[in-house]
Scaffold this motif. Structure first.
Motif, PDB file in Angstrom:
ATOM      1  N   ALA A  76       0.862  -1.172   0.000  1.00  0.00           N
ATOM      2  CA  ALA A  76       0.000   0.000   0.000  1.00  0.00           C
ATOM      3  C   ALA A  76       0.904   1.228   0.000  1.00  0.00           C
ATOM      4  O   ALA A  76       1.923   1.267   0.694  1.00  0.00           O
ATOM      5  CB  ALA A  76      -0.898   0.002   1.235  1.00  0.00           C
ATOM      6  N   LEU A  77       0.545   2.250  -0.773  1.00  0.00           N
ATOM      7  CA  LEU A  77       1.485   3.318  -1.077  1.00  0.00           C
ATOM      8  C   LEU A  77       0.949   4.705  -0.771  1.00  0.00           C
ATOM      9  O   LEU A  77      -0.212   5.009  -1.051  1.00  0.00           O
ATOM     10  CB  LEU A  77       1.841   3.299  -2.568  1.00  0.00           C
ATOM     11  N   ALA A  91       3.521  10.540 -12.155  1.00  0.00           N
ATOM     12  CA  ALA A  91       3.292   9.456 -11.204  1.00  0.00           C
ATOM     13  C   ALA A  91       1.810   9.090 -11.147  1.00  0.00           C
ATOM     14  O   ALA A  91       1.452   7.906 -11.072  1.00  0.00           O
ATOM     15  CB  ALA A  91       3.792   9.857  -9.821  1.00  0.00           C
ATOM     16  N   ARG A  92       0.953  10.101 -11.199  1.00  0.00           N
ATOM     17  CA  ARG A  92      -0.488   9.820 -11.180  1.00  0.00           C
ATOM     18  C   ARG A  92      -0.902   9.042 -12.420  1.00  0.00           C
ATOM     19  O   ARG A  92      -1.754   8.145 -12.349  1.00  0.00           O
ATOM     20  CB  ARG A  92      -1.273  11.129 -11.086  1.00  0.00           C
ATOM     21  N   HIS A 103      -9.058  -1.710 -12.161  1.00  0.00           N
ATOM     22  CA  HIS A 103      -7.604  -1.816 -12.043  1.00  0.00           C
ATOM     23  C   HIS A 103      -7.006  -0.711 -11.174  1.00  0.00           C
ATOM     24  O   HIS A 103      -5.832  -0.747 -10.842  1.00  0.00           O
ATOM     25  CB  HIS A 103      -6.969  -1.788 -13.426  1.00  0.00           C
ATOM     26  N   ALA A 104      -7.800   0.294 -10.815  1.00  0.00           N
ATOM     27  CA  ALA A 104      -7.292   1.364  -9.964  1.00  0.00           C
ATOM     28  C   ALA A 104      -7.072   0.834  -8.555  1.00  0.00           C
ATOM     29  O   ALA A 104      -7.887   0.083  -8.025  1.00  0.00           O
ATOM     30  CB  ALA A 104      -8.280   2.532  -9.939  1.00  0.00           C
ATOM     31  N   ARG A 105      -5.975   1.220  -7.921  1.00  0.00           N
ATOM     32  CA  ARG A 105      -5.641   0.755  -6.585  1.00  0.00           C
ATOM     33  C   ARG A 105      -6.210   1.718  -5.553  1.00  0.00           C
ATOM     34  O   ARG A 105      -5.875   2.888  -5.526  1.00  0.00           O
ATOM     35  CB  ARG A 105      -4.129   0.640  -6.422  1.00  0.00           C
ATOM     36  N   ALA A 106      -7.060   1.189  -4.658  1.00  0.00           N
ATOM     37  CA  ALA A 106      -7.648   2.016  -3.619  1.00  0.00           C
ATOM     38  C   ALA A 106      -6.638   2.365  -2.539  1.00  0.00           C
ATOM     39  O   ALA A 106      -6.856   3.285  -1.751  1.00  0.00           O
ATOM     40  CB  ALA A 106      -8.845   1.296  -3.002  1.00  0.00           C
ATOM     41  N   ASP A 107      -5.521   1.621  -2.472  1.00  0.00           N
ATOM     42  CA  ASP A 107      -4.540   1.840  -1.412  1.00  0.00           C
ATOM     43  C   ASP A 107      -3.336   2.632  -1.903  1.00  0.00           C
ATOM     44  O   ASP A 107      -2.240   2.514  -1.372  1.00  0.00           O
ATOM     45  CB  ASP A 107      -4.084   0.494  -0.817  1.00  0.00           C
ATOM     46  N   THR A 108      -3.530   3.456  -2.929  1.00  0.00           N
ATOM     47  CA  THR A 108      -2.465   4.305  -3.443  1.00  0.00           C
ATOM     48  C   THR A 108      -2.863   5.771  -3.306  1.00  0.00           C
ATOM     49  O   THR A 108      -3.936   6.171  -3.740  1.00  0.00           O
ATOM     50  CB  THR A 108      -2.178   3.990  -4.919  1.00  0.00           C
ATOM     51  N   ARG A 109      -1.989   6.553  -2.689  1.00  0.00           N
ATOM     52  CA  ARG A 109      -2.219   7.987  -2.535  1.00  0.00           C
ATOM     53  C   ARG A 109      -0.979   8.726  -3.007  1.00  0.00           C
ATOM     54  O   ARG A 109       0.142   8.332  -2.714  1.00  0.00           O
ATOM     55  CB  ARG A 109      -2.496   8.350  -1.064  1.00  0.00           C
ATOM     56  N   ALA A 118       0.359  14.446   4.003  1.00  0.00           N
ATOM     57  CA  ALA A 118      -0.066  13.059   3.816  1.00  0.00           C
ATOM     58  C   ALA A 118      -0.696  12.471   5.069  1.00  0.00           C
ATOM     59  O   ALA A 118      -1.201  11.344   5.045  1.00  0.00           O
ATOM     60  CB  ALA A 118       1.128  12.194   3.392  1.00  0.00           C
ATOM     61  N   ALA A 119      -0.671  13.222   6.175  1.00  0.00           N
ATOM     62  CA  ALA A 119      -1.238  12.713   7.424  1.00  0.00           C
ATOM     63  C   ALA A 119      -2.744  12.527   7.283  1.00  0.00           C
ATOM     64  O   ALA A 119      -3.447  13.384   6.760  1.00  0.00           O
ATOM     65  CB  ALA A 119      -0.921  13.677   8.568  1.00  0.00           C
ATOM     66  N   ASP A 120      -3.224  11.382   7.745  1.00  0.00           N
ATOM     67  CA  ASP A 120      -4.655  11.059   7.676  1.00  0.00           C
ATOM     68  C   ASP A 120      -4.950  10.071   8.795  1.00  0.00           C
ATOM     69  O   ASP A 120      -4.421   8.957   8.809  1.00  0.00           O
ATOM     70  CB  ASP A 120      -5.013  10.450   6.317  1.00  0.00           C
ATOM     71  N   ALA A 121      -5.773  10.495   9.742  1.00  0.00           N
ATOM     72  CA  ALA A 121      -6.071   9.650  10.905  1.00  0.00           C
ATOM     73  C   ALA A 121      -6.731   8.330  10.516  1.00  0.00           C
ATOM     74  O   ALA A 121      -6.697   7.365  11.294  1.00  0.00           O
ATOM     75  CB  ALA A 121      -6.961  10.425  11.884  1.00  0.00           C
ATOM     76  N   ARG A 122      -7.307   8.269   9.321  1.00  0.00           N
ATOM     77  CA  ARG A 122      -7.979   7.039   8.900  1.00  0.00           C
ATOM     78  C   ARG A 122      -7.004   5.996   8.369  1.00  0.00           C
ATOM     79  O   ARG A 122      -7.379   4.835   8.167  1.00  0.00           O
ATOM     80  CB  ARG A 122      -9.009   7.362   7.815  1.00  0.00           C
TER      81      ARG A 122
END
Length: 286
Positions: A76-77, A91-92, A103-109, A118-122
């Protein structure tokens, strides 16, 4: 050469020209230069067993090749890029293409700005932080890396490996002789940053100042190979290392002198080959 071999500095030109120049430079980086560090990325990921359980924070992610390689292992990125919106756009395209559907990765930001952005409490704390932009080629680059680490380490779990990268000794890096061209031409601007040889304990000193505990290191051969002199010139200039030289002289002068410096590395078939060694340090958060 990075985050990114070194941070880019916009050329002295009008807004439209500057945008075009930066866009072309980002493509040159993505298509030519970025792949030179693939052996380093592979060595680090293999050593740290990057895989589906990895939550990676990539500092200075550039156009995303290192992230793409981690994604192929199931990580996860989150990639952070502050110095080049043009590289981040590439990169995007690589990692979050529009219309990719399933095919899109939900765990890529991908985040433009600093690690704080990039901080995110979730999102769970990261268990791997990488800073693949090598230090040891630009005056002051260690200080910039220290600032990044200070912002990034609070987002990681305790004991998280943090990967720092530096150039190897000049005598083992053929590209050093080419980088010296930048220093020679930019002499009047040396206070603004110029090439310098890597020092033995650069990475350890950065880790110590950041409150990290060293936990292993390694060296990786990363030869710079190009299809020809034109390709080598584009790739090297895409790093940003020659920006001060271009400002102090002009583009034509830099092109001429870099081309001359590349001459010893031209092979009979016209390709350019420069052996280099890069060093990485694994340090851990405490």
């Amino acid at each position: 050469m990075t985050p990114t071999l070194v941070r880019q500095h916009p050329p002295q030109a009008g807004p439209a020209t500057a945008r075009a120049d930066l866009g072309a430079r980002a493509r040159d980086w993505s298509e030519i230069q970025e792949r030179m560090l693939v052996p380093l990325y592979e060595a680090v990921y293999e050593r740290l067993e990057v895989g589906p359980g990895t939550r990676l924070l990539g500092l200075g992610c550039g156009s995303g090749l290192a992230l793409l390689m981690a994604a192929s292992r199931g990580a996860a990125l989150t990639g952070v890029e502050a110095s080049s919106a043009e590289r981040l756009a590439l990169a995007r395209q690589r990692l979050m293409p529009e219309g990719s559907g399933a095919h899109a990765r939900a765990d890529t930001r991908l985040v433009e700005g600093s690690p704080e952005d990039a901080a995110d409490a979730r999102i769970p704390a990261y268990n791997l932080v990488t800073a693949f932009e090598p230090i040891g080629c630009l005056a002051g680059d260690a200080e910039g890396l220290g600032e990044l680490l200070a912002a990034a380490t609070p987002l990681a779990e305790r004991g998280t490996p943090v990967v720092l990268v530096g150039w190897g000794p000049p005598e083992r890096c053929a590209t050093s002789s080419v980088l010296r061209v930048a220093t020679k031409l930019a002499d009047p601007l040396r206070a603004g940053g110029s090439w310098r040889p890597a020092l033995r304990d650069d990475l350890e000193e950065v880790a110590q100042r950041a409150g990290l505990k060293p936990d292993g290191s390694g060296r990786v051969a990363c030869p710079f190979g190009y299809a020809g002199v034109d390709s080598a010139l584009k790739g090297l200039l895409s790093t940003g290392l020659f920006d001060a030289a271009i400002s102090a002289t002009d583009q034509a002068q830099v092109d001429k002198e870099v081309t001359e410096a590349l001459h010893p590395y031209r092979r009979e078939d016209g390709t350019v080959w420069m052996p280099n060694v890069f060093r990485y340090l694994i340090a851990r958060t405490v």
